[in-house]
Design a protein around this motif. Structure first.
Motif, PDB file in Angstrom:
ATOM      1  N   LEU A  58     -93.794   0.434  47.486  1.00  0.00           N
ATOM      2  CA  LEU A  58     -93.681  -0.541  48.573  1.00  0.00           C
ATOM      3  C   LEU A  58     -92.947  -1.795  48.122  1.00  0.00           C
ATOM      4  N   THR A  59     -93.227  -2.254  46.908  1.00  0.00           N
ATOM      5  CA  THR A  59     -92.526  -3.426  46.383  1.00  0.00           C
ATOM      6  C   THR A  59     -91.029  -3.162  46.329  1.00  0.00           C
ATOM      7  N   ASP A  60     -90.653  -1.978  45.850  1.00  0.00           N
ATOM      8  CA  ASP A  60     -89.241  -1.601  45.783  1.00  0.00           C
ATOM      9  C   ASP A  60     -88.622  -1.630  47.177  1.00  0.00           C
ATOM     10  N   TYR A  61     -89.335  -1.087  48.160  1.00  0.00           N
ATOM     11  CA  TYR A  61     -88.802  -1.023  49.523  1.00  0.00           C
ATOM     12  C   TYR A  61     -88.679  -2.424  50.127  1.00  0.00           C
ATOM     13  N   VAL A  62     -89.686  -3.262  49.936  1.00  0.00           N
ATOM     14  CA  VAL A  62     -89.628  -4.639  50.466  1.00  0.00           C
ATOM     15  C   VAL A  62     -88.445  -5.378  49.848  1.00  0.00           C
ATOM     16  N   ASN A  63     -88.240  -5.221  48.552  1.00  0.00           N
ATOM     17  CA  ASN A  63     -87.091  -5.859  47.898  1.00  0.00           C
ATOM     18  C   ASN A  63     -85.773  -5.339  48.460  1.00  0.00           C
ATOM     19  N   ALA A  64     -85.710  -4.037  48.719  1.00  0.00           N
ATOM     20  CA  ALA A  64     -84.498  -3.462  49.312  1.00  0.00           C
ATOM     21  C   ALA A  64     -84.290  -4.008  50.726  1.00  0.00           C
ATOM     22  N   GLY A  65     -85.361  -4.093  51.500  1.00  0.00           N
ATOM     23  CA  GLY A  65     -85.242  -4.638  52.849  1.00  0.00           C
ATOM     24  C   GLY A  65     -84.753  -6.070  52.825  1.00  0.00           C
ATOM     25  N   ARG A  66     -85.291  -6.869  51.933  1.00  0.00           N
ATOM     26  CA  ARG A  66     -84.877  -8.279  51.796  1.00  0.00           C
ATOM     27  C   ARG A  66     -83.389  -8.360  51.442  1.00  0.00           C
ATOM     28  N   GLU A  67     -82.960  -7.453  50.564  1.00  0.00           N
ATOM     29  CA  GLU A  67     -81.562  -7.427  50.125  1.00  0.00           C
ATOM     30  C   GLU A  67     -80.618  -6.952  51.230  1.00  0.00           C
ATOM     31  N   LEU A  68     -81.020  -5.922  51.963  1.00  0.00           N
ATOM     32  CA  LEU A  68     -80.097  -5.243  52.875  1.00  0.00           C
ATOM     33  C   LEU A  68     -80.108  -5.767  54.309  1.00  0.00           C
ATOM     34  N   ASP A 119     -92.271 -11.832  52.661  1.00  0.00           N
ATOM     35  CA  ASP A 119     -93.277 -12.487  51.829  1.00  0.00           C
ATOM     36  C   ASP A 119     -94.686 -12.028  52.201  1.00  0.00           C
ATOM     37  N   GLY A 120     -94.951 -11.853  53.495  1.00  0.00           N
ATOM     38  CA  GLY A 120     -96.261 -11.364  53.935  1.00  0.00           C
ATOM     39  C   GLY A 120     -96.517  -9.949  53.454  1.00  0.00           C
ATOM     40  N   TRP A 121     -95.491  -9.092  53.565  1.00  0.00           N
ATOM     41  CA  TRP A 121     -95.619  -7.727  53.045  1.00  0.00           C
ATOM     42  C   TRP A 121     -95.973  -7.774  51.560  1.00  0.00           C
ATOM     43  N   GLN A 122     -95.181  -8.556  50.793  1.00  0.00           N
ATOM     44  CA  GLN A 122     -95.374  -8.561  49.340  1.00  0.00           C
ATOM     45  C   GLN A 122     -96.725  -9.153  48.957  1.00  0.00           C
ATOM     46  N   ALA A 123     -97.161 -10.170  49.668  1.00  0.00           N
ATOM     47  CA  ALA A 123     -98.472 -10.765  49.366  1.00  0.00           C
ATOM     48  C   ALA A 123     -99.581  -9.742  49.550  1.00  0.00           C
ATOM     49  N   ASN A 124     -99.502  -8.945  50.599  1.00  0.00           N
ATOM     50  CA  ASN A 124    -100.522  -7.910  50.821  1.00  0.00           C
ATOM     51  C   ASN A 124    -100.436  -6.808  49.776  1.00  0.00           C
ATOM     52  N   ILE A 125     -99.233  -6.421  49.413  1.00  0.00           N
ATOM     53  CA  ILE A 125     -99.059  -5.404  48.371  1.00  0.00           C
ATOM     54  C   ILE A 125     -99.690  -5.902  47.068  1.00  0.00           C
ATOM     55  N   ASP A 126     -99.372  -7.131  46.697  1.00  0.00           N
ATOM     56  CA  ASP A 126     -99.912  -7.688  45.452  1.00  0.00           C
ATOM     57  C   ASP A 126    -101.434  -7.804  45.516  1.00  0.00           C
ATOM     58  N   ARG A 127    -101.929  -8.241  46.641  1.00  0.00           N
ATOM     59  CA  ARG A 127    -103.381  -8.423  46.830  1.00  0.00           C
ATOM     60  C   ARG A 127    -104.137  -7.117  46.612  1.00  0.00           C
ATOM     61  N   PHE A 128    -103.677  -6.044  47.245  1.00  0.00           N
ATOM     62  CA  PHE A 128    -104.405  -4.778  47.145  1.00  0.00           C
ATOM     63  C   PHE A 128    -104.070  -4.011  45.863  1.00  0.00           C
ATOM     64  N   ALA A 129    -102.884  -4.214  45.308  1.00  0.00           N
ATOM     65  CA  ALA A 129    -102.552  -3.580  44.025  1.00  0.00           C
ATOM     66  C   ALA A 129    -103.471  -4.105  42.926  1.00  0.00           C
ATOM     67  N   ALA A 130    -103.912  -5.337  43.043  1.00  0.00           N
ATOM     68  CA  ALA A 130    -104.801  -5.939  42.048  1.00  0.00           C
ATOM     69  C   ALA A 130    -106.223  -5.385  42.131  1.00  0.00           C
ATOM     70  N   GLN A 131    -106.526  -4.669  43.201  1.00  0.00           N
ATOM     71  CA  GLN A 131    -107.864  -4.092  43.384  1.00  0.00           C
ATOM     72  C   GLN A 131    -107.838  -2.652  42.881  1.00  0.00           C
TER      73      GLN A 131
END
Length: 161
Positions: free
Chosen positions: A114-124, A80-92
């Motif tokens: 990065l979003t794809d990788y975080v989702n894969a990490g969460r899954e795997l 969740d921390g990874w994704q929050a940072n990805i979303d935060r900076f992607a919006a800039q």
């Protein structure tokens, strides 16, 4: 450690030459007429890091918020921390050049990667570090830094017997 340390080559370096003499705080600082925006970031790879933004140049020095084609460090399982940072900076969207903490310079396409990788990490990521490493490296065979997975796994799952 004392008053010096040695390079891997054995060359001694006085610590006084390496010790910072100024503290950088979050906020905007003008250096040689250029605004640097220092931003404190929490979550993801590390508990706290400092991102450096150069808005006039469109450059984001993302530090360890971004790994480019390098396996992510999921030590704290902070998806969740990874994704929050990805979303935060992607919006800039004003940053078209992103300098990652790991990997080559990149552009805004890194946020989707990065979003794809975080989702894969969460899954795997389950309870078996070896199985996780096998699955994630199979999914991302061209990514660098597989040794990072071994180090993180030792922390997350304990040493191998």
């Amino acid at each position: 450690m004392g008053d010096k340390t040695d390079l891997p080559t054995g060359t001694p370096i006085p610590l006084a030459d390496m010790t910072p003499t100024a503290e950088i705080s979050p906020g905007i600082e003008i250096i040689d007429g250029i605004p640097f925006d220092f931003e404190k970031v929490k979550g993801g790879e590390i508990h706290t890091t400092l991102v450096i933004k150069l808005p006039e140049q469109g450059v984001l020095v993302a530090q360890d918020v971004v790994y480019h084609h390098t396996h992510l460090w999921f030590l704290d399982k902070d998806f969740d921390g990874w994704q929050a940072n990805i979303d935060r900076f992607a919006a800039q969207s004003e940053y078209d050049t992103i300098l990652p903490g790991h990997g080559e310079p990149t552009g805004p396409a890194v946020w989707a990667e990065l979003t794809d990788y975080v989702n894969a990490g969460r899954e795997l990521l389950g309870d078996d570090g070896d199985a996780y490493k096998k699955a994630i490296t199979a999914r991302y065979p061209t990514y660098r830094g597989a040794a990072l997975i071994d180090v993180a796994n030792a922390y997350m799952f304990g040493p191998k017997d």
